[in-house]
Design a protein around this motif. Sequence first.
Motif, PDB file in Angstrom:
ATOM      1  N   ARG A  81       0.840  -1.205   0.000  1.00 31.68           N
ATOM      2  CA  ARG A  81       0.000   0.000   0.000  1.00 31.68           C
ATOM      3  C   ARG A  81       0.873   1.253   0.000  1.00 31.68           C
ATOM      4  N   GLY A  82       1.954   1.224   0.781  1.00 34.70           N
ATOM      5  CA  GLY A  82       2.861   2.364   0.798  1.00 34.70           C
ATOM      6  C   GLY A  82       3.540   2.566  -0.542  1.00 34.70           C
ATOM      7  N   GLY A  83       3.936   1.461  -1.189  1.00 31.24           N
ATOM      8  CA  GLY A  83       4.569   1.558  -2.497  1.00 31.24           C
ATOM      9  C   GLY A  83       3.640   2.152  -3.537  1.00 31.24           C
ATOM     10  N   ILE A  84       2.385   1.745  -3.493  1.00 32.43           N
ATOM     11  CA  ILE A  84       1.399   2.273  -4.441  1.00 32.43           C
ATOM     12  C   ILE A  84       1.195   3.768  -4.217  1.00 32.43           C
ATOM     13  N   THR A  85       1.048   4.161  -2.959  1.00 27.07           N
ATOM     14  CA  THR A  85       0.856   5.584  -2.654  1.00 27.07           C
ATOM     15  C   THR A  85       2.089   6.391  -3.047  1.00 27.07           C
ATOM     16  N   HIS A  86       3.264   5.821  -2.825  1.00 29.75           N
ATOM     17  CA  HIS A  86       4.513   6.491  -3.211  1.00 29.75           C
ATOM     18  C   HIS A  86       4.555   6.724  -4.721  1.00 29.75           C
ATOM     19  N   HIS A  87       4.172   5.717  -5.503  1.00 34.93           N
ATOM     20  CA  HIS A  87       4.153   5.871  -6.961  1.00 34.93           C
ATOM     21  C   HIS A  87       3.164   6.959  -7.385  1.00 34.93           C
ATOM     22  N   LEU A  88       1.996   6.976  -6.753  1.00 34.41           N
ATOM     23  CA  LEU A  88       0.994   7.988  -7.101  1.00 34.41           C
ATOM     24  C   LEU A  88       1.482   9.381  -6.723  1.00 34.41           C
ATOM     25  N   ASN A  89       2.131   9.500  -5.566  1.00 31.54           N
ATOM     26  CA  ASN A  89       2.675  10.798  -5.147  1.00 31.54           C
ATOM     27  C   ASN A  89       3.812  11.247  -6.043  1.00 31.54           C
ATOM     28  N   SER A  90       4.433  10.281  -6.739  1.00 30.13           N
ATOM     29  CA  SER A  90       5.539  10.601  -7.649  1.00 30.13           C
ATOM     30  C   SER A  90       5.049  10.875  -9.058  1.00 30.13           C
ATOM     31  N   ASP A  91       3.726  11.100  -9.183  1.00 31.78           N
ATOM     32  CA  ASP A  91       3.101  11.465 -10.463  1.00 31.78           C
ATOM     33  C   ASP A  91       3.110  10.336 -11.492  1.00 31.78           C
ATOM     34  N   VAL A  92       3.239   9.098 -11.034  1.00 34.21           N
ATOM     35  CA  VAL A  92       3.065   7.968 -11.955  1.00 34.21           C
ATOM     36  C   VAL A  92       1.569   7.872 -12.258  1.00 34.21           C
ATOM     37  N   PRO A  93       1.161   7.867 -13.520  1.00 36.91           N
ATOM     38  CA  PRO A  93      -0.265   7.819 -13.856  1.00 36.91           C
ATOM     39  C   PRO A  93      -0.972   6.644 -13.200  1.00 36.91           C
ATOM     40  N   LYS A  94      -2.211   6.888 -12.814  1.00 39.12           N
ATOM     41  CA  LYS A  94      -2.959   5.877 -12.069  1.00 39.12           C
ATOM     42  C   LYS A  94      -3.130   4.586 -12.866  1.00 39.12           C
ATOM     43  N   ASP A  95      -3.327   4.687 -14.181  1.00 40.51           N
ATOM     44  CA  ASP A  95      -3.509   3.474 -14.973  1.00 40.51           C
ATOM     45  C   ASP A  95      -2.216   2.659 -15.040  1.00 40.51           C
ATOM     46  N   VAL A  96      -1.063   3.335 -14.986  1.00 37.43           N
ATOM     47  CA  VAL A  96       0.218   2.632 -14.979  1.00 37.43           C
ATOM     48  C   VAL A  96       0.390   1.884 -13.659  1.00 37.43           C
ATOM     49  N   VAL A  97       0.065   2.563 -12.562  1.00 40.98           N
ATOM     50  CA  VAL A  97       0.150   1.924 -11.246  1.00 40.98           C
ATOM     51  C   VAL A  97      -0.816   0.750 -11.172  1.00 40.98           C
ATOM     52  N   SER A  98      -2.007   0.932 -11.716  1.00 40.92           N
ATOM     53  CA  SER A  98      -3.023  -0.124 -11.709  1.00 40.92           C
ATOM     54  C   SER A  98      -2.530  -1.376 -12.418  1.00 40.92           C
ATOM     55  N   ASP A  99      -1.950  -1.200 -13.597  1.00 45.62           N
ATOM     56  CA  ASP A  99      -1.446  -2.344 -14.367  1.00 45.62           C
ATOM     57  C   ASP A  99      -0.231  -2.976 -13.692  1.00 45.62           C
ATOM     58  N   ARG A 148      -3.280   8.958  -0.468  1.00 44.54           N
ATOM     59  CA  ARG A 148      -2.986  10.387  -0.570  1.00 44.54           C
ATOM     60  C   ARG A 148      -4.119  11.197   0.048  1.00 44.54           C
ATOM     61  N   SER A 149      -3.744  12.301   0.702  1.00 43.97           N
ATOM     62  CA  SER A 149      -4.769  13.178   1.253  1.00 43.97           C
ATOM     63  C   SER A 149      -5.401  13.996   0.120  1.00 43.97           C
ATOM     64  N   GLN A 150      -6.550  14.594   0.405  1.00 42.09           N
ATOM     65  CA  GLN A 150      -7.214  15.426  -0.595  1.00 42.09           C
ATOM     66  C   GLN A 150      -6.324  16.603  -0.992  1.00 42.09           C
ATOM     67  N   ARG A 151      -5.566  17.128  -0.031  1.00 40.71           N
ATOM     68  CA  ARG A 151      -4.673  18.246  -0.338  1.00 40.71           C
ATOM     69  C   ARG A 151      -3.544  17.785  -1.258  1.00 40.71           C
ATOM     70  N   GLU A 152      -2.976  16.608  -0.998  1.00 40.53           N
ATOM     71  CA  GLU A 152      -1.912  16.095  -1.859  1.00 40.53           C
ATOM     72  C   GLU A 152      -2.413  15.915  -3.290  1.00 40.53           C
ATOM     73  N   LYS A 153      -3.623  15.399  -3.434  1.00 43.02           N
ATOM     74  CA  LYS A 153      -4.189  15.221  -4.766  1.00 43.02           C
ATOM     75  C   LYS A 153      -4.389  16.567  -5.465  1.00 43.02           C
ATOM     76  N   MET A 154      -4.857  17.547  -4.690  1.00 45.99           N
ATOM     77  CA  MET A 154      -5.087  18.880  -5.271  1.00 45.99           C
ATOM     78  C   MET A 154      -3.780  19.502  -5.767  1.00 45.99           C
TER      79      MET A 154
END
Length: 336
Positions: free
Chosen positions: A286-304, A320-326
Amino acid sequence: MSLEPIDPETAVELYLADREAEVAKATLYSHSSRLGHFVRWCDEEDIDNLNELSGRTLHEYRLWRRRDGDLAPATEKTQMDTLRVFVKWLESIDAVVNDLHTKVRSPVLRDGQNVRDVMLESDRAEEVLNHLSKYEYASRPHVVLTLMWHTMMRTGAVHSLDVDDYDPEGQYITVVHRPEMGTTIKNGKGGERLIALSNDVCRLLDDWIADRRPDVDDEFGRRPLVSTVDGRAHRSTLRGDCYRYTRPCVSTGECPHDRDPESCEAMVYTAAFDCPSSVSPHALRRGGITHHLNSDVPKDVVSDRANVTAGVLDEHYDRRSQREKMEQRRKYLKNI
């Protein structure tokens, strides 16, 4: 009805042996871990015969377990649901009164409460992996935790890998479902995929295979990528590596819980999960997935890459928090 006396430890052993042919190894391990707390409570309460169990004692256990583990509602529900299955099994061997399982209460979850937030934070992951790189380079735990963090693979996928699944020239690894040869992955054939690897991860795997990997085959004549001197590393071994090396004292030499290393139960090799700060492979994933998303890896890439649907990723993995996403979305406004 006439009840047959049985002590808690024996009852759990018989239950696990009975369920062994019915459930996956991971499920069996989870039940063993959860019921281990029940055995511990029985010992503290001097309950040496499960014939004594009643609705009241089961409720007392629920309250004790909630306080002892500082459990979130979702975790408490999982613990009590397992206990209910166990108690129902006890009824079948005349160890407790009939219908006692109906008195095992568990929380009714509201929307969102079934989502678990425990994960290994990016800074902690970096700390752990840096420690392994410096002091235990190309060891089995170094390989296991690196693969789990960078590829976001589940424990079963890491367990399934063979040396031949790694392509050092193409810099990728192949995840394959092989139930007829002793290894399975979540989602079966649907979970099969190629996972690209970075230069650093490939260098680590190259050194592991060349210098540190025990050169053994498993019982099917396959060369497991993650091996021990006895063959393919068991899933429980991989989980243990994760719990042991995410204890803060291992990488920092300090305990955030003010425990004495000489008396801390979590210092025992097989009890690292008792450390409040150690995390499971799932929390690392879960931490690795969140780290990838926070690193601007596209969600579909992380999903695959992680083999998880976008919906499940949103609900169970994206922490990610709502602020991080924003703030991440803000970057795309500059050119508009």
